[in-house]
Design a protein around this motif. Structure first.
Motif, short mmCIF file in Angstrom:
data_model
loop_
_atom_site.label_atom_id
_atom_site.label_comp_id
_atom_site.label_asym_id
_atom_site.label_seq_id
_atom_site.Cartn_x
_atom_site.Cartn_y
_atom_site.Cartn_z
N ILE A 282 53.52 38.21 32.67
CA ILE A 282 52.08 38.00 32.51
C ILE A 282 51.49 37.83 33.90
O ILE A 282 52.02 37.07 34.72
N TRP A 283 50.42 38.58 34.16
CA TRP A 283 49.77 38.52 35.48
C TRP A 283 48.37 37.94 35.32
O TRP A 283 47.58 38.38 34.48
N ILE A 284 48.06 36.95 36.13
CA ILE A 284 46.72 36.37 36.19
C ILE A 284 46.21 36.55 37.61
O ILE A 284 46.83 36.07 38.57
N GLU A 285 45.08 37.26 37.74
CA GLU A 285 44.55 37.54 39.07
C GLU A 285 43.06 37.25 39.11
O GLU A 285 42.30 37.72 38.25
N LEU A 286 42.64 36.49 40.09
CA LEU A 286 41.22 36.20 40.32
C LEU A 286 40.86 36.83 41.67
O LEU A 286 41.42 36.44 42.70
N SER A 287 39.94 37.80 41.66
CA SER A 287 39.61 38.53 42.89
C SER A 287 38.11 38.66 43.04
O SER A 287 37.36 38.56 42.07
N GLN A 288 37.69 38.91 44.26
CA GLN A 288 36.28 39.10 44.57
C GLN A 288 35.98 40.58 44.69
O GLN A 288 36.65 41.30 45.42
N GLN A 289 34.97 41.03 43.98
CA GLN A 289 34.52 42.42 44.01
C GLN A 289 33.15 42.47 44.68
O GLN A 289 32.52 41.44 44.91
N PRO A 290 32.66 43.70 45.00
CA PRO A 290 31.37 43.80 45.69
C PRO A 290 30.22 43.11 44.96
O PRO A 290 29.35 42.50 45.59
N LYS A 291 30.21 43.19 43.61
CA LYS A 291 29.08 42.64 42.87
C LYS A 291 29.44 41.49 41.96
O LYS A 291 28.55 40.86 41.38
N ASP A 292 30.73 41.21 41.79
CA ASP A 292 31.12 40.15 40.87
C ASP A 292 32.47 39.59 41.26
O ASP A 292 33.14 40.07 42.17
#
Length: 440
Positions: free
Chosen positions: A371-381
């Motif tokens: 199970i992979w949990i990833e929190l990342s920053q994108q250009p708009k969200d």
């Protein structure tokens, strides 16, 4: 992965205005296209009627007065008597071709001299004009045999009109007009209609504007009320979780911890007194109580993670992963500090709740190895993804994810909507991926 589903996005002023503008543009396009087609047909009918009337005037005032009985079967006589009238008075900027036929299909006169004296079969319109004397008008592409030597390009308006020699011998006068008459009339009609259409649409918009504004205000009010109710429900749920966690921690957990301490003391006493069997049983009981305390503390973290308010989202997610460390799946957590910093407290709580429910679903139902949990920053969200390599969701459950028909999925859907986020799920036989996109 497929199939896919998305939770409904909250309404916005821009979306509503865009939909209204698109509807107006569509209505204008449909009306304009229909108007163009309608006026082209009207223009054709009017142009055909107009050239028929012009041909009647030409035939009665110029052609028939110039006819002689000798012309009925003599192309040379017809050419000599009609050429001046045809070229100087009939062939104009509108009339581009003329012919004079006898009933047997003999060309008595034509402005294309190579056709004079040739014989062709009369078409049905020409025969009808002679059989029941009347003016026949229509559109032609100059594709008949007698048109092979004529050079006029494209479509023309063709008119047949019977004329008579002095002794009553019927002949057929044929004239070709430019098709520009149709285009010109169509443009005239369109210019007249376009102003009426635009003013009508403008009037409709003016009349609809108050209704659209009222509809928007009510929709926006309903949305705000729903969000407020959802926020209150979430706040109440959080407060209730905190209260339950505090009660359990200060009550049951402390009591279990005290019991574990007392049983541990009894183990030492039994060992001192040489009661080995009793000491072993008490040690097993103490271990069970300690395991219960550890499990209860994991449950408390699951119910209300204090690290979410104290240590932030990354710490809370780490605690969440630790509570599932006993499962068969390997859980991989990756948190971008910039993504966490971009979220306010309410958004962090929403992200944690979605991650918690998705992780619980993967552990309990997916049979996943990873199970992979990833929190990342994108250009708009800021994007949260929870993915697994398990058996995947059934298509009907994926549909329920969008409609909120499944309890757990409905909860995280409501959480996402309340936070102004977008939740989507994609699933196949190789796994499931939940994606939460929170606008920054």
């Amino acid at each position: 992965m497929s199939p896919q589903a998305s939770a409904p996005r909250p309404a916005s002023v821009r979306r509503i205005l865009t939909q209204v503008a698109a509807s107006v543009a569509l209505a204008f396009t449909v009306v304009a296209a229909s108007g163009i087609l309608m006026f082209q047909q009207i223009a054709k009918q009017e142009a055909v009627h107009r050239v028929a009337e012009v041909t009647d005037v030409l035939a009665e005032s110029l052609v028939q007065p110039a006819l002689t009985d000798a012309m009925a079967n003599d192309p040379a006589a017809a050419t000599a008597g009609l050429d001046s009238v045809m070229r100087n008075q009939i062939l104009t900027t509108q009339v581009v071709r003329v012919k004079l036929w006898n009933p047997q299909g003999l060309v008595l006169y034509s402005d294309e001299r190579r056709l004079i004296g040739q014989r062709f079969a009369l078409d049905a319109d020409a025969r009808d004009a002679l059989t029941a004397p009347r003016t026949q008008a229509g559109i032609t592409d100059l594709d008949r045999p007698e048109n092979g030597l004529e050079s006029a390009p494209g479509k023309l308006l063709e008119v047949y009109r019977p004329v008579w020699t002095p002794n009553g011998q019927p002949l057929l006068f044929e004239a070709y007009f430019r098709y520009d008459l149709v285009s010109q009339r169509s443009d005239e009609l369109w210019r007249g209609f376009s102003g009426v259409m635009l003013s009508t649409l403008a009037a409709v918009l003016v009349l609809l504007a108050p209704l659209l504004w009222l509809f928007y205000r009510r929709a926006r009010s309903a949305q705000l009320q729903r969000e407020q109710l959802m926020r209150r429900a979430l706040d109440a749920s959080t407060e209730e979780r905190r209260r339950i966690a505090a009660t359990l921690h200060d009550g049951v957990v402390q009591q279990l911890a005290g019991a574990a301490f007392l049983v541990g003391s009894e183990v030492e006493r039994a060992n001192t007194q040489g009661e080995q069997a009793r000491a072993e049983r008490l040690a097993e009981a103490a271990a069970s109580v300690r395991d219960g305390v550890a499990g209860m503390r994991s449950l408390l973290v699951d119910i209300y993670p204090p690290s979410l308010t104290v240590g932030g989202l990354a710490a809370a997610l780490a605690d969440l992963v630790r509570t599932q460390s006993g499962s068969a799946a390997r859980i991989h957590l990756e948190v971008d500090p910039a993504a966490e910093a971009a979220l306010d407290a309410e958004q962090q709580q929403a992200v944690f709740r979605v991650a918690q429910e998705c992780l619980r679903n993967a552990v309990r139902h997916a049979g996943a190895g990873n199970i992979w949990i990833e929190l990342s920053q994108q250009p708009k969200d800021v994007r949260l993804e929870v993915a697994d390599d398990g058996r995947g969701l059934e298509p009907e459950r994926v549909e329920q994810a969008a409609a909120g028909g499944h309890l757990g999925l409905r909860l995280i859907t409501d959480v996402a909507v309340a936070a102004g986020a977008r939740l989507s799920v994609a699933s196949s036989s190789t796994g499931t991926r939940f994606r939460l996109e929170v606008p920054r």
